[in-house]
Design an enzyme around this catalytic site. Structure first.
Site, PDB file in Angstrom:
ATOM      1  N   PRO A 251      25.512  28.468  32.441  1.00 16.88           N
ATOM      2  CA  PRO A 251      26.792  28.881  31.882  1.00 16.88           C
ATOM      3  C   PRO A 251      26.795  30.351  31.469  1.00 16.88           C
ATOM      4  O   PRO A 251      25.796  30.855  30.947  1.00 16.88           O
ATOM      5  CB  PRO A 251      26.928  27.987  30.643  1.00 16.88           C
ATOM      6  CG  PRO A 251      25.524  27.670  30.254  1.00 16.88           C
ATOM      7  CD  PRO A 251      24.745  27.600  31.533  1.00 16.88           C
TER       8      PRO A 251
ATOM      9  N   ARG B 245      30.434  32.441  31.115  1.00 13.16           N
ATOM     10  CA  ARG B 245      31.736  32.591  30.465  1.00 13.16           C
ATOM     11  C   ARG B 245      31.888  31.696  29.238  1.00 13.16           C
ATOM     12  O   ARG B 245      32.388  32.134  28.201  1.00 13.16           O
ATOM     13  CB  ARG B 245      32.830  32.231  31.490  1.00 13.16           C
ATOM     14  CG  ARG B 245      34.248  32.443  31.004  1.00 13.16           C
ATOM     15  CD  ARG B 245      35.247  31.808  31.982  1.00 13.16           C
ATOM     16  NE  ARG B 245      34.970  32.195  33.352  1.00 13.16           N
ATOM     17  CZ  ARG B 245      35.410  33.311  33.903  1.00 13.16           C
ATOM     18  NH1 ARG B 245      36.161  34.142  33.219  1.00 13.16           N
ATOM     19  NH2 ARG B 245      35.103  33.596  35.168  1.00 13.16           N
TER      20      ARG B 245
ATOM     21  N   TYR C 176      42.089  40.094  38.941  1.00 15.35           N
ATOM     22  CA  TYR C 176      42.505  38.758  39.384  1.00 15.35           C
ATOM     23  C   TYR C 176      43.532  38.087  38.476  1.00 15.35           C
ATOM     24  O   TYR C 176      43.422  36.902  38.178  1.00 15.35           O
ATOM     25  CB  TYR C 176      41.327  37.816  39.667  1.00 15.35           C
ATOM     26  CG  TYR C 176      39.996  38.119  39.045  1.00 15.35           C
ATOM     27  CD1 TYR C 176      38.931  38.515  39.865  1.00 15.35           C
ATOM     28  CD2 TYR C 176      39.776  38.006  37.673  1.00 15.35           C
ATOM     29  CE1 TYR C 176      37.686  38.787  39.320  1.00 15.35           C
ATOM     30  CE2 TYR C 176      38.535  38.279  37.136  1.00 15.35           C
ATOM     31  CZ  TYR C 176      37.498  38.667  37.966  1.00 15.35           C
ATOM     32  OH  TYR C 176      36.273  38.931  37.430  1.00 15.35           O
TER      33      TYR C 176
ATOM     34  N   CYS D 140      45.983  55.755  33.999  1.00 19.04           N
ATOM     35  CA  CYS D 140      46.964  56.227  34.968  1.00 19.04           C
ATOM     36  C   CYS D 140      46.990  55.324  36.181  1.00 19.04           C
ATOM     37  O   CYS D 140      46.459  55.653  37.235  1.00 19.04           O
ATOM     38  CB  CYS D 140      46.655  57.666  35.358  1.00 19.04           C
ATOM     39  SG  CYS D 140      46.903  58.758  33.975  1.00 19.04           S
TER      40      CYS D 140
HETATM   41  C1  LIG Z   1      28.542  34.086  37.755  1.00 24.76           C
HETATM   42  C2  LIG Z   1      27.467  33.083  37.902  1.00 24.76           C
HETATM   43  C3  LIG Z   1      27.188  32.208  36.862  1.00 24.76           C
HETATM   44  C4  LIG Z   1      28.018  32.126  35.594  1.00 24.76           C
HETATM   45  O1  LIG Z   1      29.288  31.667  35.861  1.00 24.76           O
HETATM   46  P1  LIG Z   1      30.317  31.370  34.628  1.00 24.76           P
HETATM   47  O2  LIG Z   1      31.569  31.024  35.326  1.00 24.76           O
HETATM   48  O3  LIG Z   1      30.411  32.623  33.842  1.00 24.76           O
HETATM   49  O4  LIG Z   1      29.736  30.243  33.864  1.00 24.76           O
HETATM   50  C5  LIG Z   1      26.111  31.365  37.007  1.00 24.76           C
HETATM   51  N1  LIG Z   1      25.354  31.393  38.131  1.00 24.76           N
HETATM   52  C6  LIG Z   1      25.605  32.216  39.156  1.00 24.76           C
HETATM   53  C7  LIG Z   1      24.728  32.212  40.341  1.00 24.76           C
HETATM   54  C8  LIG Z   1      26.668  33.091  39.078  1.00 24.76           C
HETATM   55  O5  LIG Z   1      26.923  33.908  40.111  1.00 24.76           O
END
Ligand SMILES: *Cc1c(COP(=O)(O)O)cnc(C)c1O
Length: 447
Positions: A291, A293, A334, A361
Site C-alpha cells: 500500500p 496511497r 488525471y 502560467c
Molecule cells: C504505485 C505502486 C504501488 C502503490 O500503489 P498505491 O495505489 O499507492 O497503493 C505498489 N506497488 C507498485 C509496484 C506500484 O507501482
C-alpha cells in the site's frame, strides 16, 4: 466533506490537525504548506500490520515509498514494522539514509539502470523485482561480478486491470510493466531465473492498478497468480515462496468514494491465496502487499493562502491560491478530485460555488472545479484535503516556484520534516559556461 484522522474544528472556527491550529501553522511556516498527520500515518500502518502480519503471520506489508518518500516517513514506517518498496536509486538512497533495514527493501521498476542495480546489490536489498529480459541478464551478470546471489521476484502482468469500481480482464494487458502471463513470457522468465547462476527465484509480483475499491479485483488477481504458480511448479519444478500482490487500495477523496476496510482486504487476500494453495496442493506462499496511497494520502493536507479571484458572471468564479500544479499536478494529470475547507473559517456555511486555481502560467493549473465555499476573501486560508500521496513526491519547480515545506504534526507539536526551498535552491545547480561570458564580453568589446 469528510475530516480525516485527527482533524477537528476549534471554537474559533479554525481547522486543527494533530492538535495544531492551521492558522498558527500558516503564520509560523508560511504557505503553501504540506501538513502530515503523524497519528493517522501510524494508525494506518498499524491497521495494516495487525490485519496481515499480526493475524496471519507469514505475510508482509511494505509501504510504496514513491507515494511520499522522505527521511521522516521512512523512519516512521520502519518503526511501525512495515517493509519498504523503492523504484529508483533516489528512493533507495532516501531509505538507506533513514537507516531502513535493507533486507526489508524491495526494488521495483521497469528500467532500472546498471548503476541502480549495482547500488541495490551493494546495499543488499531484500528483493529485486525483475521486470524484463534485459534486466534479468544484466542483474545476473552484475550479481556475478559482485560474487553474490540475489533474491528476486518476477514481475508479471496478470492481465487484470483494476479501476475504481471494476476490473477489466484483457487477454493481453497493454502495460509497460512485467512479463505477460498469457503470452508465456512469465513462465519463460521464471525458467530463466531458475537457470541463472546468480539469481535465486523467490516468487512473483504484480500490481494491477490504483485507487481500487472493488476487493474482488484482488481475489481475481490472486487466482491468476496462483494458477501461474501451479503451472510454474509443473513445468519448471520451481516453487513460488512469495506472492507480492502489489498496492492499489483506494481511499476517500470526495463524496462517492467508498473505500473497503483494510481488515476485509487482508481477510479476502489471505483467504483466497490459502484456498487456492490447498486446491492446487501448493505450499502457502508468504503474501506481500504494497500500500502507498492508503497510508500517506489521507494523512496529508495542503494549506494555501487565497489571493486574487476572477468572477465571470454566469460562467465561473476563479479563486487563486499561492500554489497549484507545481505542488499538486494530479488534477492536471488525471482529473483527480479533492475536497477543501476554508481553514480559518471552517465552521461557516457555504455560500457560493467557486473553482480553485493555482498561480502557474497554465490554464490547466486547476486544483478543484466547482466547490461550495463561504464567500472568500484574499488572505483566507484554504486547506485541500487528502494530499499526502503523490503530491509532494510529484511536485516540481515549474515557474521556478520553490517547493513548500512539509511539517509533521502530532499532539500540538509541529516539526518541519522537509524545509521549504529557497530561491537559492532554485539556482543552486545552474551554471553559466565560461564560453557564454567570454563571447558576450567580446561582442561588447567589438561594438
Ligand atoms: C504505485 C505502486 C504501488 C502503490 O500503489 P498505491 O495505489 O499507492 O497503493 C505498489 N506497488 C507498485 C509496484 C506500484 O507501482
Amino acid at each position: 466533506m469528510k475530516l480525516h484522522g485527527t482533524m477537528e474544528i476549534n471554537a474559533a472556527g479554525h481547522l486543527v490537525i494533530g492538535g495544531c491550529d492551521t492558522v498558527d501553522l500558516a503564520q509560523e511556516f508560511g504557505t503553501p504548506l504540506y501538513i502530515m498527520d503523524e497519528e493517522l500515518i501510524r494508525l494506518t500502518c498499524r491497521e495494516y500490520y495487525r490485519s496481515f502480519t499480526g493475524k496471519y503471520g507469514n505475510s508482509e506489508v511494505i509501504y510504496a515509498s514513491k507515494t511520499f518518500s522522505t527521511l521522516a516517513m521512512c523512519h516512521m514506517v520502519k518503526e511501525e514494522g512495515l517493509g519498504l518498496d523503492v523504484v529508483s536509486g533516489g528512493e533507495l538512497y532516501t531509505a538507506l539514509e533513514a537507516k531502513f533495514p535493507p533486507q526489508h527493501i524491495y526494488f521495483h521498476g521497469n528500467n532500472k539502470t546498471p548503476a541502480e542495480l549495482e547500488f541495490a546489490i551493494e546495499a543488499k536489498v531484500g528483493r529485486i523485482v525483475v521486470d524484463n529480459y534485459r534486466e534479468l541478464e544484466l542483474l545476473n551478470a552484475l550479481a556475478a561480478e559482485h560474487g553474490r546471489v540475489v533474491d528476486v521476484l518476477v514481475r508479471v502482468a496478470p492481465g487484470v486491470e483494476a479501476h475504481t469500481h471494476e476490473y477489466i480482464q484483457t487477454g493481453q494487458i497493454d502495460s509497460k510493466f512485467g512479463f505477460t502471463v498469457s503470452t508465456g513470457d512469465a513462465l519463460k522468465a521464471v525458467q530463466m531465473v531458475t537457470e541463472a547462476a546468480n539469481l535465486e527465484f523467490q516468487g512473483l509480483h504484480c500490481h494491477i492498478g490504483s485507487q481500487i475499491f472493488e476487493l474482488d479485483s484482488y481475489r481475481h488477481t490472486a487466482r491468476v497468480m496462483m494458477e501461474l504458480g501451479a503451472e510454474i511448479r509443473e513445468k519448471t519444478g520451481a516453487v513460488v515462496r512469495e506472492l507480492n500482490l502489489g498496492g492499489g487500495f483506494g481511499i476517500y477523496y470526495v463524496a462517492g468514494d467508498t473505500p473497503a476496510k483494510i481488515s476485509d482486504y487482508a481477510d479476502l487476500v489471505m483467504g483466497t491465496v490459502s484456498d487456492l494453495a490447498a486446491s492446487y496442493s501448493l505450499p502457502m506462499p508468504k503474501v506481500i502487499v504494497e500500500p502507498g496511497r492508503s497510508i500517506a494520502g489521507p494523512a496529508g493536507t495542503t494549506l494555501y493562502t487565497i489571493g486574487s479571484s476572477k468572477d465571470i458572471p454566469g460562467v465561473r468564479k476563479y479563486v487563486a491560491v499561492d500554489g497549484g500544479m507545481a505542488d499538486n499536478p494530479r488534477p492536471a494529470l488525471y482529473q483527480s478530485r479533492y475536497e477543501a475547507v476554508l481553514a480559518n473559517r471552517a465552521s461557516e456555511a457555504p455560500e457560493e460555488v467557486v473553482s480553485i486555481t493555482g498561480k502557474c502560467c497554465e490554464s490547466g493549473d486547476m486544483l478543484i472545479w466547482d466547490i461550495d465555499l463561504p464567500r472568500v476573501n484574499s488572505g483566507d486560508l484554504l486547506a485541500v484535503l487528502c494530499t499526502g500521496a503523490y503530491n509532494y513526491s510529484m511536485s516540481s519547480n515549474y515557474n521556478r516556484l520553490p517547493r513548500p515545506a512539509v511539517v509533521l504534526v502530532k499532539d500540538g507539536e509541529a516539526d518541519v520534516i522537509v524545509e521549504r526551498e529557497t530561491y537559492d535552491d532554485l539556482v543552486r545547480n545552474d551554471l553559466i559556461p565560461e564560453r557564454l561570458l567570454r563571447s558576450r564580453s567580446l561582442r561588447v568589446a567589438g561594438r
